[in-house]
Design a protein around this motif. Sequence first.
Motif, short mmCIF file in Angstrom:
data_model
loop_
_atom_site.label_atom_id
_atom_site.label_comp_id
_atom_site.label_asym_id
_atom_site.label_seq_id
_atom_site.Cartn_x
_atom_site.Cartn_y
_atom_site.Cartn_z
N LYS A 152 22.59 -48.84 21.23
CA LYS A 152 22.19 -49.31 22.45
C LYS A 152 21.56 -48.42 23.47
N SER A 153 20.68 -47.78 22.80
CA SER A 153 19.94 -46.68 23.68
C SER A 153 18.29 -47.15 23.57
N ARG A 154 17.98 -48.44 23.32
CA ARG A 154 16.55 -48.45 22.91
C ARG A 154 15.68 -47.89 24.09
N HIS A 155 15.95 -48.23 25.42
CA HIS A 155 15.07 -47.77 26.29
C HIS A 155 15.17 -46.54 26.91
N LYS A 156 16.52 -45.83 26.71
CA LYS A 156 16.68 -44.62 27.38
C LYS A 156 16.09 -43.58 26.38
N LEU A 157 16.28 -43.91 24.98
CA LEU A 157 15.69 -42.72 24.08
C LEU A 157 14.37 -43.30 23.49
N ARG A 158 13.38 -43.72 24.44
CA ARG A 158 12.01 -44.03 23.96
C ARG A 158 11.18 -43.33 24.79
N LYS A 159 10.04 -42.99 23.85
CA LYS A 159 9.03 -42.31 24.65
C LYS A 159 7.85 -43.25 25.52
N ASN A 160 7.46 -42.75 26.51
CA ASN A 160 6.34 -43.45 27.15
C ASN A 160 5.15 -43.57 26.08
N VAL A 161 4.35 -44.72 26.19
CA VAL A 161 3.00 -44.58 25.08
C VAL A 161 2.32 -43.57 25.57
N VAL A 163 19.26 -27.49 35.51
CA VAL A 163 18.30 -27.93 34.59
C VAL A 163 18.65 -29.41 34.41
N ALA A 164 17.69 -30.36 34.12
CA ALA A 164 18.02 -31.63 34.05
C ALA A 164 18.00 -32.03 32.41
N LEU A 165 19.01 -32.94 32.01
CA LEU A 165 18.87 -33.28 30.55
C LEU A 165 18.22 -34.54 30.39
N ILE A 166 16.73 -34.49 30.00
CA ILE A 166 15.73 -35.50 29.55
C ILE A 166 15.49 -35.20 28.08
N SER A 167 15.99 -36.34 27.31
CA SER A 167 15.92 -36.08 25.92
C SER A 167 14.57 -36.27 25.33
N GLU A 168 14.33 -35.59 24.24
CA GLU A 168 13.11 -35.76 23.67
C GLU A 168 13.22 -36.52 22.40
N PRO A 169 12.95 -37.63 22.37
CA PRO A 169 13.30 -38.56 21.18
C PRO A 169 12.88 -38.20 19.78
N ALA A 170 11.62 -37.46 19.88
CA ALA A 170 11.29 -37.01 18.60
C ALA A 170 12.05 -35.88 17.89
N VAL A 171 12.96 -35.29 18.67
CA VAL A 171 13.57 -34.48 17.88
C VAL A 171 14.91 -34.79 17.98
N GLN A 172 15.78 -35.05 16.96
CA GLN A 172 17.13 -35.61 17.05
C GLN A 172 18.17 -34.58 17.02
N LYS A 173 17.75 -33.28 16.55
CA LYS A 173 18.73 -31.91 16.33
C LYS A 173 18.80 -31.36 18.06
N SER A 185 2.99 -40.55 26.41
CA SER A 185 3.35 -39.13 25.78
C SER A 185 3.68 -39.06 24.27
N LYS A 186 3.35 -40.17 23.49
CA LYS A 186 3.59 -39.98 22.25
C LYS A 186 2.70 -39.05 21.56
N GLY A 187 3.14 -38.80 20.26
CA GLY A 187 2.45 -37.65 19.54
C GLY A 187 3.17 -36.29 19.21
N LYS A 188 2.44 -35.30 19.08
CA LYS A 188 3.10 -33.92 18.89
C LYS A 188 3.80 -33.32 20.24
N ILE A 189 5.02 -33.01 19.97
CA ILE A 189 5.81 -32.25 21.03
C ILE A 189 5.13 -30.82 21.49
N SER A 190 5.43 -30.62 22.75
CA SER A 190 5.01 -29.39 23.21
C SER A 190 5.75 -28.44 22.91
N LEU A 191 5.10 -27.37 22.20
CA LEU A 191 5.85 -26.23 21.72
C LEU A 191 6.41 -25.25 22.95
N SER A 192 5.71 -25.21 24.00
CA SER A 192 6.42 -24.37 24.99
C SER A 192 7.63 -24.87 25.65
#
Length: 100
Positions: free
Chosen positions: A15-24, A45-55, A26-33
């Motif tokens: 039930k997190s289809r919209h919450k844990l989805r990337k914007n079109v 800090v704010a908790l904003i998830s990065e859907p590409a990384v589940q760990k 911002s898709k691609g490789k994640i920022s290493l910084s």
Amino acid sequence: MFSIIMQRVGGFRRKSRHKLRKNVRSKGKISLSRYFQDLKVGDAVALISEPAVQKGMYWPKFYGKSGLVKSKRGKCYMVDIKTGNQIKTVIVHPVHLRKL
């Protein structure tokens, strides 16, 4: 007669289809910084998830919440979040955190 034990339906990302989805855009490789960012104790800090990384992802009900960095635990950070009258501690990977 015997009782049937009900199993929990669904997993972590249910039930997190919209919450844990990337914007079109911002898709691609994640920022290493952002992946290797260094935070100090007491940083807001704010908790904003990065859907590409589940760990190191937190429970989806904390999405968008803000808190304070309590300490570092391995590669992750312990963040205190206030929900109602309680203060909860969440262990989060830095890729899911944004400095405020």
